[in-house]
Design an enzyme around this catalytic site. Structure first.
Site, mmCIF file in Angstrom:
data_model
loop_
_atom_site.group_PDB
_atom_site.id
_atom_site.type_symbol
_atom_site.label_atom_id
_atom_site.label_comp_id
_atom_site.label_asym_id
_atom_site.label_seq_id
_atom_site.Cartn_x
_atom_site.Cartn_y
_atom_site.Cartn_z
ATOM 1 N NE ARG A 132 -2.541 1.157 3.519
ATOM 2 C CZ ARG A 132 -3.274 1.010 4.618
ATOM 3 N NH1 ARG A 132 -4.552 0.696 4.525
ATOM 4 N NH2 ARG A 132 -2.731 1.160 5.806
ATOM 5 C CE LYS A 158 -1.739 4.921 6.929
ATOM 6 N NZ LYS A 158 -2.808 5.563 7.698
ATOM 7 C CD GLU A 168 -11.343 6.593 5.635
ATOM 8 O OE1 GLU A 168 -10.781 5.552 5.965
ATOM 9 O OE2 GLU A 168 -10.875 7.382 4.793
#
Ligand code: PLP
Length: 286
Positions: free
Chosen positions: A50, A149, A182
């Site tokens: 990721r 991210k 989220e």
């Protein structure tokens, strides 16, 4: 405490970032949050994958291979003698000048910071968290995708400030269309009539704990349905829990001041928390 910095280990005091690092000047960089439980790094490969996907999405070429990154993460833990830890690899665009053009940054910087770490929410795993749906919306997928991210966590910070002001333990984002997105640092699961629901990852981070929770719940015979959710689904849920590297699996028993279900931690949430503790070896206490 030793910190990995571009291939070397430096002490905490010497681990300083240049004022010209675009990670600092512009939030131009990416990061991961990883846990080690009892000397084992949890889902290392997934986190490294990721990290490199986040970097690729912002056209940032990580100057070392994934294998070297994994090894650097493990070496950071070994050097610090850490067994239960939180690990934070960061790749920034590197040092440039005051202009934002990334071409001015010849070499990305890599930092890996770690520290001892236990479960984030202490006693709250027993009674559940109070969550607040916040006014600030999650980034749109066509702009700064929530899948990246990145070092730009300002909207998460603003969400947290809003939740803090309203006495919440965690903030819940809606996306630009009003669908449930989220938490400020975790993904959301909603339980209604024995079935488990979670939003698709177009509007939130592709949580590694989320994927683990889906797998664990399905293995235990629960049906997990991925689909858009609205506030109605949250307020009328039997149970809600969130998942994240830092939060692990944590129940939410109050949302915007309203009790979820009967206001106590429900059976499927308990099963998810127990399943997660089983695979990590976490005791739930720091
Ligand atoms: N959502 C956001 C915004 C996060 O920062 C995190 C933390 O990493 C998560 C969700 C949970 O993802 P993971 O389970 O991979 O830690």
């Amino acid at each position: 405490l030793l910190i990995y910095y571009n291939g070397e280990f430096v002490t905490k005091e010497n681990a300083t970032v240049s004022i010209y690092d675009h990670g600092f000047l512009y939030g131009d960089g990416v990061f991961e949050g990883i846990r080690a439980y009892n000397g084992r790094v949890f889902k290392l490969q997934e986190h490294v994958d990721r990290l490199y996907d986040s970097a690729k999405a912002i056209a940032l070429e990580v100057p070392i291979s994934k294998e070297e990154m994994s090894e650097a993460i493990l070496e950071t833990l070994r050097k610090n003698n850490l067994r239960d830890a939180y690990i934070r690899p960061i790749v920034s665009r590197g040092v440039g000048d005051l202009g934002l053009d990334p071409r001015k940054c010849p070499k990305p910087s890599i930092y890996i910071v770690s520290q001892e770490w236990g479960a984030m929410y202490g006693d709250l795993y027993e009674v559940g968290l109070k969550a607040i749906t916040v006014g600030i919306r999650r980034n749109a997928p066509d702009a700064l995708s929530p899948n990246i991210k990145s070092l730009n966590y300002l909207n998460n910070i603003l969400a947290k400030i809003e939740a803090n002001e309203k006495g919440g333990d965690e903030a819940i984002f809606l996306d630009q269309n009003g669908f449930i997105s989220e938490g400020s640092g975790d993904n959301i699961f909603v339980i209604k009539n024995g079935k488990v629901y979670t939003p698709p990852t177009i509007n939130n981070l592709k949580g590694i704990t989320r994927a683990t929770a889906i797998e664990l719940l399905e293995e235990r015979g629960y049906e997990v349905i991925v689909g858009n959710l609205g506030l109605f689904d949250m307020y009328t849920a039997d149970e809600i829990f969130v998942t994240g590297t830092a939060a692990e699996a944590a129940p939410i028993t109050k949302l915007d001041g309203r009790p979820i279900g009967d206001g106590s931690v429900g059976p499927i949430t308990k099963a998810a928390v127990a399943a997660f503790e089983e695979v990590t070896g976490s005791t739930g206490t720091p």
